[in-house]
Design an enzyme around this catalytic site. Sequence first.
Site, PDB file in Angstrom:
ATOM      1  N   ASP A  63     -21.709  -4.738   0.288  1.00  0.00           N
ATOM      2  CA  ASP A  63     -20.425  -5.270   0.728  1.00  0.00           C
ATOM      3  C   ASP A  63     -20.473  -6.780   0.506  1.00  0.00           C
ATOM      4  OD1 ASP A  63     -18.343  -6.354   2.340  1.00  0.00           O
ATOM      5  OD2 ASP A  63     -18.389  -4.580   3.632  1.00  0.00           O
ATOM      6  N   SER A 129      -2.212 -10.517  -7.684  1.00  0.00           N
ATOM      7  CA  SER A 129      -1.237  -9.423  -7.730  1.00  0.00           C
ATOM      8  C   SER A 129       0.196  -9.943  -7.711  1.00  0.00           C
ATOM      9  CB  SER A 129      -1.464  -8.532  -6.507  1.00  0.00           C
ATOM     10  OG  SER A 129      -0.396  -7.632  -6.349  1.00  0.00           O
ATOM     11  N   TYR A 153      -1.661  -6.944   2.548  1.00  0.00           N
ATOM     12  CA  TYR A 153      -2.385  -6.924   1.262  1.00  0.00           C
ATOM     13  C   TYR A 153      -1.943  -8.106   0.410  1.00  0.00           C
ATOM     14  CZ  TYR A 153      -3.344  -6.009  -3.587  1.00  0.00           C
ATOM     15  OH  TYR A 153      -3.728  -6.173  -4.894  1.00  0.00           O
ATOM     16  N   LYS A 157      -3.944 -11.680  -0.836  1.00  0.00           N
ATOM     17  CA  LYS A 157      -4.115 -12.180  -2.209  1.00  0.00           C
ATOM     18  C   LYS A 157      -3.602 -13.618  -2.307  1.00  0.00           C
ATOM     19  CE  LYS A 157      -6.135  -8.813  -4.222  1.00  0.00           C
ATOM     20  NZ  LYS A 157      -7.399  -8.932  -4.951  1.00  0.00           N
ATOM     21  N   ARG A 235       9.766  -1.630 -12.422  1.00  0.00           N
ATOM     22  CA  ARG A 235       8.480  -2.321 -12.396  1.00  0.00           C
ATOM     23  C   ARG A 235       8.045  -2.627 -13.819  1.00  0.00           C
ATOM     24  NH1 ARG A 235       9.970  -2.265  -8.001  1.00  0.00           N
ATOM     25  NH2 ARG A 235       8.936  -1.620  -6.066  1.00  0.00           N
TER      26      ARG A 235
HETATM   27  P1  NAD Z   1     -10.091  -0.183  -6.867  1.00  0.00           P
HETATM   28  O1  NAD Z   1      -9.980   0.105  -5.421  1.00  0.00           O
HETATM   29  O2  NAD Z   1     -10.167   0.950  -7.821  1.00  0.00           O
HETATM   30  O3  NAD Z   1     -11.364  -1.129  -7.132  1.00  0.00           O
HETATM   31  C1  NAD Z   1     -11.811  -2.068  -6.173  1.00  0.00           C
HETATM   32  C2  NAD Z   1     -13.312  -1.897  -6.056  1.00  0.00           C
HETATM   33  O4  NAD Z   1     -13.807  -2.833  -5.087  1.00  0.00           O
HETATM   34  C3  NAD Z   1     -13.703  -0.499  -5.551  1.00  0.00           C
HETATM   35  O5  NAD Z   1     -14.717   0.028  -6.399  1.00  0.00           O
HETATM   36  C4  NAD Z   1     -14.223  -0.734  -4.141  1.00  0.00           C
HETATM   37  O6  NAD Z   1     -15.221   0.192  -3.778  1.00  0.00           O
HETATM   38  C5  NAD Z   1     -14.740  -2.154  -4.242  1.00  0.00           C
HETATM   39  N1  NAD Z   1     -14.770  -2.890  -2.973  1.00  0.00           N
HETATM   40  C6  NAD Z   1     -13.804  -2.942  -2.024  1.00  0.00           C
HETATM   41  N2  NAD Z   1     -14.209  -3.711  -0.999  1.00  0.00           N
HETATM   42  C7  NAD Z   1     -15.458  -4.159  -1.308  1.00  0.00           C
HETATM   43  C8  NAD Z   1     -16.391  -4.992  -0.645  1.00  0.00           C
HETATM   44  N3  NAD Z   1     -16.145  -5.532   0.561  1.00  0.00           N
HETATM   45  N4  NAD Z   1     -17.577  -5.241  -1.249  1.00  0.00           N
HETATM   46  C9  NAD Z   1     -17.857  -4.703  -2.454  1.00  0.00           C
HETATM   47  N5  NAD Z   1     -17.002  -3.912  -3.134  1.00  0.00           N
HETATM   48  C10 NAD Z   1     -15.821  -3.635  -2.569  1.00  0.00           C
HETATM   49  O7  NAD Z   1      -8.889  -1.146  -7.244  1.00  0.00           O
HETATM   50  P2  NAD Z   1      -8.363  -1.613  -8.683  1.00  0.00           P
HETATM   51  O8  NAD Z   1      -7.060  -0.988  -8.925  1.00  0.00           O
HETATM   52  O9  NAD Z   1      -9.438  -1.481  -9.685  1.00  0.00           O
HETATM   53  O10 NAD Z   1      -8.085  -3.139  -8.369  1.00  0.00           O
HETATM   54  C11 NAD Z   1      -9.016  -4.145  -8.711  1.00  0.00           C
HETATM   55  C12 NAD Z   1      -8.466  -5.479  -8.247  1.00  0.00           C
HETATM   56  O11 NAD Z   1      -7.208  -5.714  -8.849  1.00  0.00           O
HETATM   57  C13 NAD Z   1      -8.233  -5.579  -6.736  1.00  0.00           C
HETATM   58  O12 NAD Z   1      -8.581  -6.896  -6.336  1.00  0.00           O
HETATM   59  C14 NAD Z   1      -6.750  -5.359  -6.593  1.00  0.00           C
HETATM   60  O13 NAD Z   1      -6.249  -5.989  -5.446  1.00  0.00           O
HETATM   61  C15 NAD Z   1      -6.241  -6.025  -7.857  1.00  0.00           C
HETATM   62  N6  NAD Z   1      -4.940  -5.517  -8.306  1.00  0.00           N
HETATM   63  C16 NAD Z   1      -4.796  -4.182  -8.573  1.00  0.00           C
HETATM   64  C17 NAD Z   1      -3.566  -3.697  -8.992  1.00  0.00           C
HETATM   65  C18 NAD Z   1      -3.353  -2.235  -9.258  1.00  0.00           C
HETATM   66  O14 NAD Z   1      -2.193  -1.811  -9.303  1.00  0.00           O
HETATM   67  N7  NAD Z   1      -4.393  -1.428  -9.446  1.00  0.00           N
HETATM   68  C19 NAD Z   1      -2.496  -4.592  -9.161  1.00  0.00           C
HETATM   69  C20 NAD Z   1      -2.692  -5.941  -8.901  1.00  0.00           C
HETATM   70  C21 NAD Z   1      -3.928  -6.388  -8.478  1.00  0.00           C
HETATM   71  C1  WQD Z   2       6.063   2.057  -8.504  1.00  0.00           C
HETATM   72  C2  WQD Z   2       7.477   2.576  -8.277  1.00  0.00           C
HETATM   73  C3  WQD Z   2       7.880   3.278  -6.011  1.00  0.00           C
HETATM   74  C4  WQD Z   2       5.156   6.630  -5.893  1.00  0.00           C
HETATM   75  C5  WQD Z   2       1.795  -1.390  -6.179  1.00  0.00           C
HETATM   76  C6  WQD Z   2       1.401  -2.424  -5.174  1.00  0.00           C
HETATM   77  C7  WQD Z   2       1.301  -3.767  -5.836  1.00  0.00           C
HETATM   78  C8  WQD Z   2       0.398  -3.722  -7.049  1.00  0.00           C
HETATM   79  C9  WQD Z   2       0.828  -2.682  -7.989  1.00  0.00           C
HETATM   80  C10 WQD Z   2      -1.856  -4.204  -6.317  1.00  0.00           C
HETATM   81  C11 WQD Z   2       8.076   2.093  -6.964  1.00  0.00           C
HETATM   82  C12 WQD Z   2       7.975   4.446  -6.964  1.00  0.00           C
HETATM   83  C13 WQD Z   2       5.880   5.533  -6.296  1.00  0.00           C
HETATM   84  C14 WQD Z   2       5.829   7.860  -5.690  1.00  0.00           C
HETATM   85  C15 WQD Z   2       7.886   6.804  -6.344  1.00  0.00           C
HETATM   86  N1  WQD Z   2      -0.959  -3.386  -6.665  1.00  0.00           N
HETATM   87  N2  WQD Z   2       7.216   5.616  -6.516  1.00  0.00           N
HETATM   88  N3  WQD Z   2       7.171   7.906  -5.925  1.00  0.00           N
HETATM   89  O1  WQD Z   2       4.606  -0.299  -5.314  1.00  0.00           O
HETATM   90  O2  WQD Z   2       5.269  -1.277  -7.567  1.00  0.00           O
HETATM   91  O3  WQD Z   2       3.064  -1.724  -6.676  1.00  0.00           O
HETATM   92  O4  WQD Z   2       0.892  -1.412  -7.296  1.00  0.00           O
HETATM   93  O5  WQD Z   2      -1.797  -5.402  -6.297  1.00  0.00           O
HETATM   94  O6  WQD Z   2       0.790  -4.635  -4.880  1.00  0.00           O
HETATM   95  O7  WQD Z   2       2.399  -2.470  -4.171  1.00  0.00           O
HETATM   96  O8  WQD Z   2       3.543   0.555  -7.450  1.00  0.00           O
HETATM   97  O9  WQD Z   2       3.069   2.751  -8.403  1.00  0.00           O
HETATM   98  O10 WQD Z   2       3.298   2.526  -5.897  1.00  0.00           O
HETATM   99  O11 WQD Z   2       5.320   2.319  -7.319  1.00  0.00           O
HETATM  100  O12 WQD Z   2       9.091   6.904  -6.524  1.00  0.00           O
HETATM  101  O13 WQD Z   2       5.229   8.871  -5.283  1.00  0.00           O
HETATM  102  O14 WQD Z   2       7.397   4.004  -8.174  1.00  0.00           O
HETATM  103  O15 WQD Z   2       8.845   3.362  -5.018  1.00  0.00           O
HETATM  104  O16 WQD Z   2       9.431   1.870  -7.191  1.00  0.00           O
HETATM  105  P1  WQD Z   2       4.242  -0.682  -6.676  1.00  0.00           P
HETATM  106  P2  WQD Z   2       3.722   2.102  -7.257  1.00  0.00           P
END
Ligand code: NAD
Ligand code: WQD
Length: 349
Positions: A63, A129, A153, A157, A235
Amino acid sequence: MSSLSTILVTGGAGFIGSHACVELLDHGYELIVVDDYSNSTPQVFARVERIADRFVGAVYELDLRDRRALSAVFDRHSVDAVVHFAALKAVGESTRMPIEYYDTNVGGTTSLLRAMHEHGVHQMVFSSSCSLYGDAGRGPLGEATPARPTNPYAASKWACEQILADVCHRIPEFTVLSLRYFNPVGAHPSGLLGEDPSGTPDNLMPYLAQVAVGRRHRLHVFGGDYATPDGTAIRDYLHVMDTVQAHRVALDHLADGPGMHTYNLGLGKGRSVLEVVAAFGEACGRPLPYDIVSRRPGDVTELVADATAVAQAWGWQPTRDLAHMCRDAWRFQQLNPSGYAGSARQPNR
Ligand code: NAD
Ligand code: WQD
């Protein structure tokens, strides 16, 4: 490859982190990976190694907030730069567990900054994000759009970005490139890596993939009364392979100069929920069933990137369209109908 050769990847077992490991291994980097597997499994590394045809490198289960364990990793390895993915990312969960989110996301980042500084490591690519823009209104959002996070969340960020900017200001050796991703989706073209959420998927594309493979009955479309052409929310979806390529390009630009620089990562093209449903239906060869239900609390009408800054700064642009994202997500889901569960476990390293 940039002059930096050894990269510490936090959260490297996660969705984006695992794809980034492949991208960086493919480009000759040596990796040190840390993850606590709170939202992932170490089984993913066998797949990363199969694709990259290389060992991942040193992998540590820890962690980030465990400062002693993290410091020991930096003691043991000569790290040139850090790509920091590790965080908790579920918006809905963050509203129920705000302290956990601030502690993990902000506390994990400050713990990492401390270990980096103590070990003379000052270069980081940070996962930010689009959610920090909140309900910023219609049209493409540039990086100067004021942050208005609407959930813990997103606020975590934004807090990280403010801390990183202040650290860069006060400790001039630091360089941080903060990448604000819009909606990363899709999977590795091999079908070996993809998004494998535990429980019911929160996000649209993994939910649709599970409908397509028969694990879920039908999609609930959250809201059909938005002020958009088809009434569903818009989106900016970005292929995970484009997302991780941007990180590899970012590593080349860490040497451009100190300070913090923030870039949006998106296609700059908005797609409605129904457009995604149709595109996934095309990819899997049948229309996918859905019902339009009420809006999901906290959702906004539209989030689309103005992604011109990163193109101008680095000459980098995403190349994969929505059809490509759906094809790759579908391939992963078909080849892994139950996700990573049951795949061969790697011996501990
Ligand atoms: P994910 O949850 O698949 O990956 C995050 C990883 O971090 C996981 O493997 C988890 O086990 C690990 N983790 C969490 N807390 C931890 C800790 N305290 N110590 C060590 N490891 C830890 O998520 P992801 O989709 O791969 O996202 C990666 C990054 O991108 C995140 O910072 C997320 O906020 C950011 N992000 C993701 C999205 C998205 O839609 N997936 C969008 C914007 C930003
Ligand atoms: C996309 C669209 C939903 C599920 C999230 C996080 C954001 C960023 C990206 C990390 C929306 C609609 C979804 C479903 C639906 N992550 N939807 N039925 O909410 O845009 O963004 O991921 O940083 O912080 O909030 O992504 O894929 O959840 O939704 O209709 O079962 O699909 O309402 O309009 P979102 P999403």
